[in-house]
Motif scaffolding. Structure first.
Motif, PDB file in Angstrom:
ATOM      1  N   ILE A 160       0.691  -1.010  -0.024  1.00 47.83           N
ATOM      2  CA  ILE A 160      -0.063  -0.024   0.054  1.00 47.83           C
ATOM      3  C   ILE A 160       0.885   1.109   0.143  1.00 47.83           C
ATOM      4  N   GLU A 161       1.952   1.372   0.718  1.00 44.40           N
ATOM      5  CA  GLU A 161       2.824   2.468   0.898  1.00 44.40           C
ATOM      6  C   GLU A 161       3.420   2.689  -0.580  1.00 44.40           C
ATOM      7  N   ILE A 162       4.079   1.549  -1.161  1.00 47.35           N
ATOM      8  CA  ILE A 162       4.641   1.437  -2.491  1.00 47.35           C
ATOM      9  C   ILE A 162       3.828   2.100  -3.485  1.00 47.35           C
ATOM     10  N   GLU A 163       2.632   1.575  -3.475  1.00 46.07           N
ATOM     11  CA  GLU A 163       1.569   2.157  -4.293  1.00 46.07           C
ATOM     12  C   GLU A 163       1.366   3.819  -4.160  1.00 46.07           C
ATOM     13  N   ARG A 164       1.249   4.081  -2.869  1.00 42.21           N
ATOM     14  CA  ARG A 164       0.822   5.545  -2.748  1.00 42.21           C
ATOM     15  C   ARG A 164       2.261   6.393  -3.118  1.00 42.21           C
ATOM     16  N   ALA A 165       3.445   5.749  -2.817  1.00 36.92           N
ATOM     17  CA  ALA A 165       4.703   6.558  -3.300  1.00 36.92           C
ATOM     18  C   ALA A 165       4.804   6.479  -4.818  1.00 36.92           C
ATOM     19  N   LEU A 166       4.384   5.554  -5.570  1.00 37.92           N
ATOM     20  CA  LEU A 166       4.359   5.686  -7.041  1.00 37.92           C
ATOM     21  C   LEU A 166       3.371   6.477  -7.610  1.00 37.92           C
ATOM     22  N   ASN A 167       2.206   6.776  -6.836  1.00 35.72           N
ATOM     23  CA  ASN A 167       1.363   7.615  -7.166  1.00 35.72           C
ATOM     24  C   ASN A 167       2.057   9.170  -7.098  1.00 35.72           C
ATOM     25  N   ARG A 168       2.666   9.362  -5.890  1.00 34.98           N
ATOM     26  CA  ARG A 168       2.995  10.783  -5.893  1.00 34.98           C
ATOM     27  C   ARG A 168       4.107  11.174  -6.889  1.00 34.98           C
ATOM     28  N   ILE A 169       5.131  10.012  -7.128  1.00 36.14           N
ATOM     29  CA  ILE A 169       6.261  10.177  -8.086  1.00 36.14           C
ATOM     30  C   ILE A 169       5.551  10.523  -9.267  1.00 36.14           C
ATOM     31  N   THR A 170       4.353   9.663  -9.781  1.00 40.10           N
ATOM     32  CA  THR A 170       3.847   9.855 -11.123  1.00 40.10           C
ATOM     33  C   THR A 170       3.354  11.115 -11.259  1.00 40.10           C
ATOM     34  N   TYR A 171       2.628  11.635 -10.257  1.00 40.68           N
ATOM     35  CA  TYR A 171       1.932  13.114 -10.194  1.00 40.68           C
ATOM     36  C   TYR A 171       2.904  13.971 -10.291  1.00 40.68           C
ATOM     37  N   LEU A 172       3.968  14.016  -9.290  1.00 37.24           N
ATOM     38  CA  LEU A 172       4.941  15.081  -9.564  1.00 37.24           C
ATOM     39  C   LEU A 172       5.861  15.026 -10.988  1.00 37.24           C
ATOM     40  N   SER A 173       6.087  14.204 -11.353  1.00 34.01           N
ATOM     41  CA  SER A 173       6.758  13.610 -12.781  1.00 34.01           C
ATOM     42  C   SER A 173       6.106  14.104 -14.222  1.00 34.01           C
ATOM     43  N   THR A 174       4.415  14.009 -13.881  1.00 33.14           N
ATOM     44  CA  THR A 174       3.835  14.394 -14.913  1.00 33.14           C
ATOM     45  C   THR A 174       2.933  15.698 -14.873  1.00 33.14           C
ATOM     46  N   ARG A 175       3.314  16.612 -13.918  1.00 34.37           N
ATOM     47  CA  ARG A 175       2.470  17.809 -13.886  1.00 34.37           C
ATOM     48  C   ARG A 175       2.938  18.365 -15.196  1.00 34.37           C
ATOM     49  N   ALA A 176       2.157  19.584 -15.507  1.00 34.38           N
ATOM     50  CA  ALA A 176       2.460  20.258 -16.905  1.00 34.38           C
ATOM     51  C   ALA A 176       3.756  21.217 -16.399  1.00 34.38           C
ATOM     52  N   ARG A 177       3.505  21.814 -15.299  1.00 33.67           N
ATOM     53  CA  ARG A 177       4.632  22.872 -14.882  1.00 33.67           C
ATOM     54  C   ARG A 177       5.976  22.214 -14.810  1.00 33.67           C
ATOM     55  N   GLN A 178       6.199  20.791 -14.233  1.00 32.83           N
ATOM     56  CA  GLN A 178       7.233  20.249 -14.309  1.00 32.83           C
ATOM     57  C   GLN A 178       7.801  20.010 -15.494  1.00 32.83           C
ATOM     58  N   HIS A 179       7.072  19.779 -16.573  1.00 32.28           N
ATOM     59  CA  HIS A 179       7.216  19.128 -17.853  1.00 32.28           C
ATOM     60  C   HIS A 179       7.801  20.258 -18.521  1.00 32.28           C
ATOM     61  N   ASN A 180       7.010  21.629 -18.503  1.00 28.53           N
ATOM     62  CA  ASN A 180       7.441  22.736 -18.892  1.00 28.53           C
ATOM     63  C   ASN A 180       8.849  23.207 -18.509  1.00 28.53           C
ATOM     64  N   HIS A 181       9.223  23.182 -17.246  1.00 33.88           N
ATOM     65  CA  HIS A 181      10.379  23.227 -16.845  1.00 33.88           C
ATOM     66  C   HIS A 181      11.549  22.384 -17.160  1.00 33.88           C
ATOM     67  N   LEU A 182      11.199  21.108 -17.414  1.00 37.23           N
ATOM     68  CA  LEU A 182      12.129  20.324 -17.968  1.00 37.23           C
ATOM     69  C   LEU A 182      12.395  20.695 -19.242  1.00 37.23           C
ATOM     70  N   MET A 183      11.712  20.982 -20.299  1.00 39.11           N
ATOM     71  CA  MET A 183      11.490  21.362 -21.482  1.00 39.11           C
ATOM     72  C   MET A 183      12.450  22.643 -21.752  1.00 39.11           C
ATOM     73  N   ALA A 184      12.221  23.589 -20.911  1.00 41.13           N
ATOM     74  CA  ALA A 184      12.864  24.873 -20.992  1.00 41.13           C
ATOM     75  C   ALA A 184      14.127  24.694 -20.524  1.00 41.13           C
ATOM     76  N   LEU A 185      14.521  23.652 -19.445  1.00 41.98           N
ATOM     77  CA  LEU A 185      15.909  23.549 -19.226  1.00 41.98           C
ATOM     78  C   LEU A 185      16.852  22.916 -20.183  1.00 41.98           C
ATOM     79  N   ALA A 186      16.105  21.941 -21.005  1.00 41.86           N
ATOM     80  CA  ALA A 186      16.674  21.132 -22.445  1.00 41.86           C
ATOM     81  C   ALA A 186      16.899  21.883 -23.457  1.00 41.86           C
ATOM     82  N   GLY A 187      15.888  23.068 -23.594  1.00 35.29           N
ATOM     83  CA  GLY A 187      15.743  23.824 -24.627  1.00 35.29           C
ATOM     84  C   GLY A 187      15.055  22.924 -25.792  1.00 35.29           C
ATOM     85  N   VAL A 188      14.116  22.297 -25.344  1.00 32.09           N
ATOM     86  CA  VAL A 188      13.267  21.284 -26.358  1.00 32.09           C
ATOM     87  C   VAL A 188      11.771  21.738 -26.376  1.00 32.09           C
TER      88      VAL A 188
END
Length: 174
Positions: free
Chosen positions: A16-44
Motif C-alpha cells: 500500500i505504501e509503495i503504491e502511494r509513493a508511486l502515485n506521488r512520483i507519477t503526479y510530480l513527474s507528469t505535472r505540466a509545470r514540471q514538464h514545461n520546466h524540464l523542456m525549458a532547461l533542455a531547450g526542447v
C-alpha cells in the motif's frame, strides 16, 4: 522468491505504501509545470506525448508505429499523428522495414537524438540535486529495486494480457 499473492488477498501495508509513493512520483513527474520546466532547461519545445514517444524510440531499435503504440499503451492513431508532427519538425524519420517492404519503421534523426540527450541530461541534473543527500549505496539499491519492480510489472502485464486472451477465446459466441 516469495509466491505472488492472489488478487483477492488483502494488500500488505508495505505494498500500500509503495503504491502511494508511486502515485506521488507519477503526479510530480507528469505535472505540466514540471514538464514545461524540464523542456525549458533542455531547450526542447515538445509536449509530454512527443517526449514519451521519442524516449521509446531512443530506447529501442526502429519500430513500426503499431509496435510503438503497444509499448506506450496508446492507440495507433495517436502514435501516427505524433510521428507525423515529429517528422515535420525533423526529430524522426521513416525507414523501410527490412522484414516487410510495405511497412515502415520510425527512427530518431540526429536532431531527435540530440533532443532526447538534452532532455535526459536536464532530468538527470534535477534528480542529482534532489538525491544529493543519498549515499552511493542507497542510490545503487534504489536503482536495482526500481529495475526489478519495472521488470515485475512488465511480466505481470504480459501475464495479464495472456490471461485476457485466453478468457476472450473461451467466451461463447453471442
Amino acid at each position: 522468491m516469495p509466491t505472488p499473492q492472489p488478487p483477492s488477498a488483502p494488500a500488505s501495508p508495505e505494498v500500500i505504501e509503495i503504491e502511494r509513493a508511486l502515485n506521488r512520483i507519477t503526479y510530480l513527474s507528469t505535472r505540466a509545470r514540471q514538464h514545461n520546466h524540464l523542456m525549458a532547461l533542455a531547450g526542447v519545445p515538445l509536449d509530454r506525448a512527443a517526449v514519451a514517444l521519442l524516449r521509446q524510440i531512443a530506447d529501442s531499435e526502429p519500430l513500426r508505429p503499431g509496435e510503438l503504440a503497444n509499448r506506450l499503451g496508446v492507440e495507433a492513431s495517436h502514435v501516427t499523428r505524433q510521428v507525423q508532427q515529429l517528422q515535420k519538425a525533423g526529430y524522426v524519420s521513416r525507414v523501410p522495414d527490412p522484414d516487410d517492404r510495405r511497412a515502415q519503421r520510425i527512427e530518431l534523426t540526429t536532431l531527435g537524438q540530440q533532443a532526447i540527450d538534452r532532455i535526459r541530461e536536464a532530468g538527470v541534473r534535477g534528480m542529482q540535486v534532489a538525491l544529493s543527500r543519498w549515499s552511493p549505496e542507497e542510490l545503487r539499491q534504489l536503482a536495482t529495486l526500481f529495475h526489478r519492480m519495472v521488470d515485475d510489472f512488465l511480466a505481470y502485464a504480459v501475464d495479464e494480457d495472456a490471461v485476457q486472451e485466453i478468457l476472450a477465446a473461451a467466451r461463447p459466441e453471442s
